[in-house]
Design a protein around this motif. Sequence first.
Motif, PDB file in Angstrom:
ATOM      1  N   UNK A  92       0.810  -1.218   0.000  1.00  0.00           N
ATOM      2  CA  UNK A  92       0.000   0.000   0.000  1.00  0.00           C
ATOM      3  C   UNK A  92       0.847   1.274   0.000  1.00  0.00           C
ATOM      4  N   UNK A  93       2.084   1.172   0.502  1.00  0.00           N
ATOM      5  CA  UNK A  93       2.852   2.398   0.773  1.00  0.00           C
ATOM      6  C   UNK A  93       4.096   2.573  -0.077  1.00  0.00           C
ATOM      7  N   UNK A  94       4.514   1.531  -0.818  1.00  0.00           N
ATOM      8  CA  UNK A  94       5.736   1.671  -1.602  1.00  0.00           C
ATOM      9  C   UNK A  94       5.599   0.961  -2.942  1.00  0.00           C
ATOM     10  N   UNK A  95       6.386   1.435  -3.927  1.00  0.00           N
ATOM     11  CA  UNK A  95       6.491   0.774  -5.230  1.00  0.00           C
ATOM     12  C   UNK A  95       7.898   0.232  -5.460  1.00  0.00           C
ATOM     13  N   UNK A  96       8.681   0.162  -4.394  1.00  0.00           N
ATOM     14  CA  UNK A  96      10.060  -0.316  -4.512  1.00  0.00           C
ATOM     15  C   UNK A  96      10.041  -1.820  -4.754  1.00  0.00           C
ATOM     16  N   UNK A  97      10.469  -2.227  -5.936  1.00  0.00           N
ATOM     17  CA  UNK A  97      10.290  -3.609  -6.384  1.00  0.00           C
ATOM     18  C   UNK A  97      10.884  -4.655  -5.432  1.00  0.00           C
ATOM     19  N   UNK A  98      12.126  -4.504  -4.956  1.00  0.00           N
ATOM     20  CA  UNK A  98      12.669  -5.526  -4.044  1.00  0.00           C
ATOM     21  C   UNK A  98      11.832  -5.699  -2.774  1.00  0.00           C
ATOM     22  N   UNK A  99      11.307  -4.586  -2.234  1.00  0.00           N
ATOM     23  CA  UNK A  99      10.460  -4.685  -1.040  1.00  0.00           C
ATOM     24  C   UNK A  99       9.155  -5.419  -1.349  1.00  0.00           C
ATOM     25  N   UNK A 100       8.586  -5.174  -2.528  1.00  0.00           N
ATOM     26  CA  UNK A 100       7.357  -5.866  -2.907  1.00  0.00           C
ATOM     27  C   UNK A 100       7.602  -7.362  -3.092  1.00  0.00           C
ATOM     28  N   UNK A 101       8.759  -7.705  -3.657  1.00  0.00           N
ATOM     29  CA  UNK A 101       9.106  -9.124  -3.781  1.00  0.00           C
ATOM     30  C   UNK A 101       9.229  -9.771  -2.407  1.00  0.00           C
ATOM     31  N   UNK A 102       9.869  -9.057  -1.481  1.00  0.00           N
ATOM     32  CA  UNK A 102      10.016  -9.570  -0.121  1.00  0.00           C
ATOM     33  C   UNK A 102       8.644  -9.806   0.519  1.00  0.00           C
ATOM     34  N   UNK A 103       7.742  -8.818   0.384  1.00  0.00           N
ATOM     35  CA  UNK A 103       6.407  -8.950   0.960  1.00  0.00           C
ATOM     36  C   UNK A 103       5.647 -10.095   0.317  1.00  0.00           C
ATOM     37  N   UNK A 104       5.802 -10.255  -0.996  1.00  0.00           N
ATOM     38  CA  UNK A 104       5.094 -11.329  -1.704  1.00  0.00           C
ATOM     39  C   UNK A 104       5.582 -12.699  -1.241  1.00  0.00           C
ATOM     40  N   UNK A 105       6.887 -12.802  -0.929  1.00  0.00           N
ATOM     41  CA  UNK A 105       7.451 -14.111  -0.587  1.00  0.00           C
ATOM     42  C   UNK A 105       7.100 -14.567   0.826  1.00  0.00           C
ATOM     43  N   UNK A 106       6.481 -13.716   1.626  1.00  0.00           N
ATOM     44  CA  UNK A 106       6.128 -14.130   2.989  1.00  0.00           C
ATOM     45  C   UNK A 106       5.067 -15.222   3.011  1.00  0.00           C
ATOM     46  N   UNK A 107       4.386 -15.435   1.886  1.00  0.00           N
ATOM     47  CA  UNK A 107       3.367 -16.483   1.829  1.00  0.00           C
ATOM     48  C   UNK A 107       2.059 -16.110   2.483  1.00  0.00           C
ATOM     49  N   UNK A 108       1.895 -14.848   2.877  1.00  0.00           N
ATOM     50  CA  UNK A 108       0.692 -14.448   3.610  1.00  0.00           C
ATOM     51  C   UNK A 108      -0.284 -13.654   2.751  1.00  0.00           C
TER      52      UNK A 108
END
Length: 415
Positions: A92-108
């Motif tokens: 919701x708060x960032x478009x920084x691609x590496x951070x989005x990948x990290x969030x996506x990989x949490x499995x949640x």
Amino acid sequence: MTDTGDAERDLRLVLAVQGLRAFGYGFSSVLLGTALAAGGLSVTQVGAIFATMLAGMACFSLLVGRYADRLGRRRSYLAFLITMGISAALFALTNYFPLLLFAAFTGTLSTDPNESGPITTLEQAMMASAPALARARGFGRYNAIAYLAGSLGALLAGGPAALRDLWPDVPTDQRWLLILSVSAFLAVIVASRLSGAVEPSSAHRSRGQLIKSRSTVRRLSALFAVDAFAGGLVVQAFLVYWFARHYDASAELMGVVFFAAGLLQAVSSVLAGKLGERIGLLNTMVFSHLPSNLLLAVLPLAPGLPSAVTLLLARAALSQMDVPARQAYVVTMVDPAERTAAAAYTNTARYAARPVAPLAATALSQLAWPGLPFLIAGTLRIGYDLTLFVLFRHTRPPAPDRVAQAPSDSAEDPH
């Protein structure tokens, strides 16, 4: 669970968490694609995020199967729900691609209200502690709530755009993804009230390995992978594309159709729980699934839009009846000490098989007869149903849960 009162209370709490999560997933799934595109991400990056999301669901489901019983189901559950809230906030708060990948990989995170990786696995394991006779009905309610809350969330996701017409300063779609964070943290509050009865007893605490149930889980996982691949050939996005291409159906019409389909699936999930108690879990899985797959195979033969929509809704009324029965069947057919691991491995088999199917469906529809994905999907799933019935019709669950099976489902103990 040792105390009936605790069992009923914990079941209500898990169902409440499921409703909160499903609403958030339904809401965010509609806005996520447009939010990522508006954030300047390329098609390749968006595809990588969704692929990472699926990979994270599979990886963390396996970790839950191996370690959750030792770390504590409640502790693991709360940790994943908190992670879900944080991951949604990052989107919701960032478009920084590496951070989005990290969030996506949490499995949640998930675009499917009904299946969400390690959280779903933990919920299935905790619900398995309910008395065997009540288990099928509990899973029926669990799935019905997911369909209803997810459909409501998806329906309300159109609200920001409508508000923007009246009030130009309404936040962007990306900021509205914080709704999923709010859902997650409300779920944390609810889940924190779970009793210790959701934890396995010391005798039934999983060591993350399958010993007594290994052959059963392997066969089920292989079959579920085939079923998931077949289902992936005709995912909702592909259906919208196919109906638009062949019947000139509008997105607005298909939105109404899928909302109606969600309501039918919710009702059928409740009925599936009752049917599972009456005729047995295996019979419910197979004999509700077969007619829905026949309808799927003949859907492209419909002469016009009204008949095609009718077939689609008729299939929706039957297609998900096997889901609560399947979830209850997995935890019923394995040794109590291996339920968390069994749920994790069978769920992971489904997550791993599904992603490649939409690519195959698109290629088949363009290179051959446009209705071929429907025919292949229906045929594969009919084969899955018949194979499942042949392999397991004489299989009995471990002794404590034999009462959960109809007489026709039991004759031979594989353990």
